[in-house]
Design an enzyme around this catalytic site. Structure first.
Site, PDB file in Angstrom:
ATOM      1  N   ASP A  21      17.864  20.357 -56.383  1.00 34.49           N
ATOM      2  CA  ASP A  21      18.667  19.195 -55.972  1.00 34.49           C
ATOM      3  C   ASP A  21      18.138  17.835 -56.423  1.00 34.49           C
ATOM      4  O   ASP A  21      18.131  16.881 -55.626  1.00 34.49           O
ATOM      5  CB  ASP A  21      18.825  19.194 -54.446  1.00 34.49           C
ATOM      6  N   ASP A  63      23.261  20.541 -54.699  1.00 41.01           N
ATOM      7  CA  ASP A  63      24.084  20.455 -53.512  1.00 41.01           C
ATOM      8  C   ASP A  63      25.478  20.094 -54.030  1.00 41.01           C
ATOM      9  O   ASP A  63      25.616  19.151 -54.822  1.00 41.01           O
ATOM     10  CB  ASP A  63      23.506  19.330 -52.632  1.00 41.01           C
ATOM     11  N   HIS A  65      29.098  19.813 -52.539  1.00 41.16           N
ATOM     12  CA  HIS A  65      29.952  19.879 -51.362  1.00 41.16           C
ATOM     13  C   HIS A  65      31.407  19.520 -51.661  1.00 41.16           C
ATOM     14  O   HIS A  65      31.673  18.646 -52.499  1.00 41.16           O
ATOM     15  CB  HIS A  65      29.465  18.871 -50.307  1.00 41.16           C
ATOM     16  N   SER A  71      29.030  18.823 -43.041  1.00 46.78           N
ATOM     17  CA  SER A  71      27.768  18.116 -42.770  1.00 46.78           C
ATOM     18  C   SER A  71      27.938  16.598 -42.798  1.00 46.78           C
ATOM     19  O   SER A  71      27.000  15.880 -42.447  1.00 46.78           O
ATOM     20  CB  SER A  71      26.696  18.522 -43.796  1.00 46.78           C
ATOM     21  N   HIS A  82      27.613  12.896 -49.391  1.00 45.71           N
ATOM     22  CA  HIS A  82      26.681  12.995 -50.523  1.00 45.71           C
ATOM     23  C   HIS A  82      27.041  14.220 -51.350  1.00 45.71           C
ATOM     24  O   HIS A  82      27.628  15.184 -50.845  1.00 45.71           O
ATOM     25  CB  HIS A  82      25.235  13.104 -50.023  1.00 45.71           C
ATOM     26  N   LYS A 107      25.326  25.078 -54.544  1.00 46.35           N
ATOM     27  CA  LYS A 107      25.206  25.615 -53.185  1.00 46.35           C
ATOM     28  C   LYS A 107      25.906  24.709 -52.176  1.00 46.35           C
ATOM     29  O   LYS A 107      26.224  23.556 -52.492  1.00 46.35           O
ATOM     30  CB  LYS A 107      23.743  25.798 -52.812  1.00 46.35           C
ATOM     31  N   GLU A 114      27.115  24.687 -43.520  1.00 43.61           N
ATOM     32  CA  GLU A 114      25.966  24.026 -44.125  1.00 43.61           C
ATOM     33  C   GLU A 114      25.092  25.110 -44.736  1.00 43.61           C
ATOM     34  O   GLU A 114      25.059  26.243 -44.232  1.00 43.61           O
ATOM     35  CB  GLU A 114      25.188  23.224 -43.072  1.00 43.61           C
ATOM     36  N   ALA A 142      15.274  18.274 -50.755  1.00 43.65           N
ATOM     37  CA  ALA A 142      14.249  17.517 -50.050  1.00 43.65           C
ATOM     38  C   ALA A 142      13.269  18.502 -49.392  1.00 43.65           C
ATOM     39  O   ALA A 142      13.660  19.574 -48.955  1.00 43.65           O
ATOM     40  CB  ALA A 142      14.900  16.653 -48.959  1.00 43.65           C
ATOM     41  N   CYS A 146      16.248  21.460 -48.126  1.00 40.05           N
ATOM     42  CA  CYS A 146      16.541  22.526 -49.089  1.00 40.05           C
ATOM     43  C   CYS A 146      15.294  23.182 -49.658  1.00 40.05           C
ATOM     44  O   CYS A 146      15.293  24.398 -49.883  1.00 40.05           O
ATOM     45  CB  CYS A 146      17.465  22.000 -50.187  1.00 40.05           C
TER      46      CYS A 146
HETATM   47  C1  VGL Z   1      19.811  18.382 -48.513  1.00 37.55           C
HETATM   48  C2  VGL Z   1      20.353  17.097 -46.693  1.00 37.55           C
HETATM   49  C3  VGL Z   1      21.686  17.381 -46.865  1.00 37.55           C
HETATM   50  C4  VGL Z   1      18.764  18.881 -49.454  1.00 37.55           C
HETATM   51  C5  VGL Z   1      21.141  18.690 -48.695  1.00 37.55           C
HETATM   52  O1  VGL Z   1      19.091  19.168 -50.623  1.00 37.55           O
HETATM   53  O2  VGL Z   1      17.591  18.990 -49.036  1.00 37.55           O
HETATM   54  N1  VGL Z   1      19.420  17.595 -47.515  1.00 37.55           N
HETATM   55  N2  VGL Z   1      22.074  18.183 -47.865  1.00 37.55           N
HETATM   56 ZN    ZN Z   2      24.073  18.383 -48.486  1.00 42.29          ZN
END
Ligand code: VGL
Ligand code: ZN
Length: 195
Positions: A21, A63, A65, A71, A82, A107, A114, A142, A146
């Site tokens: 990500d 990520d 979405h 989320s 995001h 993903k 989520e 992060a 993830c």
């Molecule tokens: C993530 C918060 C929301 C990540 C993804 O990739 O860690 N964190 N969506």
């Molecule tokens: Zn996300």
């Protein structure tokens, strides 16, 4: 001394690099921007170069979405909007030197679920089986979401998990989340790798 013999751990057959990500929305200036996250790009590029030189697989998750993902705050979730699939914020950072043949894993593509783990609802495990991967080198964003969930799932599935500690950054919704996430990964059997 050659660059390679100076490496702390040299990638070998059975290893794959999994980059989690590294997308604009998670980088400073993005809608869920993580302080200092741009610092992961240079060390990740060094790992990409090592894996490429060894002819070993490189995979990158994103990520990805739908616009009304559960989320998001507008849907009652905890995150600002995001990484909407196809949006500029969902692109990989242009400075990340992904090879042309990188395997991209999208993903959290379902509206109603989520999914922090790169294994959840994706074909990542099939790719890794086909490529005979035994050990994952994991970095990206992060640390506390993830990366954590991907490392934990990877360990449960029987992979060795090498965490590239210079290549991860945390959201830190609560101060210390990133440190706690790293501690949890190492307690579960992940191995820290410098650089
Ligand atoms: C993530 C918060 C929301 C990540 C993804 O990739 O860690 N964190 N969506
Ligand atoms: Zn996300």
């Amino acid at each position: 001394m050659s660059q390679e013999s100076a490496d702390p751990i040299r990638p070998q057959t059975g290893d794959a690099l999994l980059i989690v990500d590294v997308q604009y929305d998670f980088l400073p200036g993005g809608s869920l921007g993580i302080a200092g996250a741009d610092a992961v790009i240079a060390p990740l590029n060094a790992w990409i170069a090592r894996f490429r030189a060894a002819g070993l697989p490189i995979l990158a998750t994103r990520d990805w979405h739908p616009p009304d993902h559960c989320s998001f705050v507008a849907q009652g979730g905890i995150w600002p909007e995001h990484c909407v699939a196809g949006s500029p914020g969902a692109r990989f950072h242009a400075d990340l030197a992904l090879p042309e043949d990188v395997l991209v894993i999208s993903k959290a593509t379902r509206q109603d679920a989520e999914a922090y783990s790169s294994f959840a609802g994706t074909d990542l495990a099939e790719h890794l089986r086909r490529l005979a991967v035994k050990r994952l080198f994991i970095g990206g964003l992060a640390t506390d979401y993830c990366v954590l969930n991907t490392v934990e799932d990877g360990l449960h599935l029987g992979y060795a998990a090498m965490v590239l500690v210079a290549c991860v950054r945390a959201v830190n919704v609560r101060p210390g989340d990133g440190e706690r996430a790293l501690a949890a990964m190492f307690a579960a059997g992940a191995v820290p790798v410098e650089g």
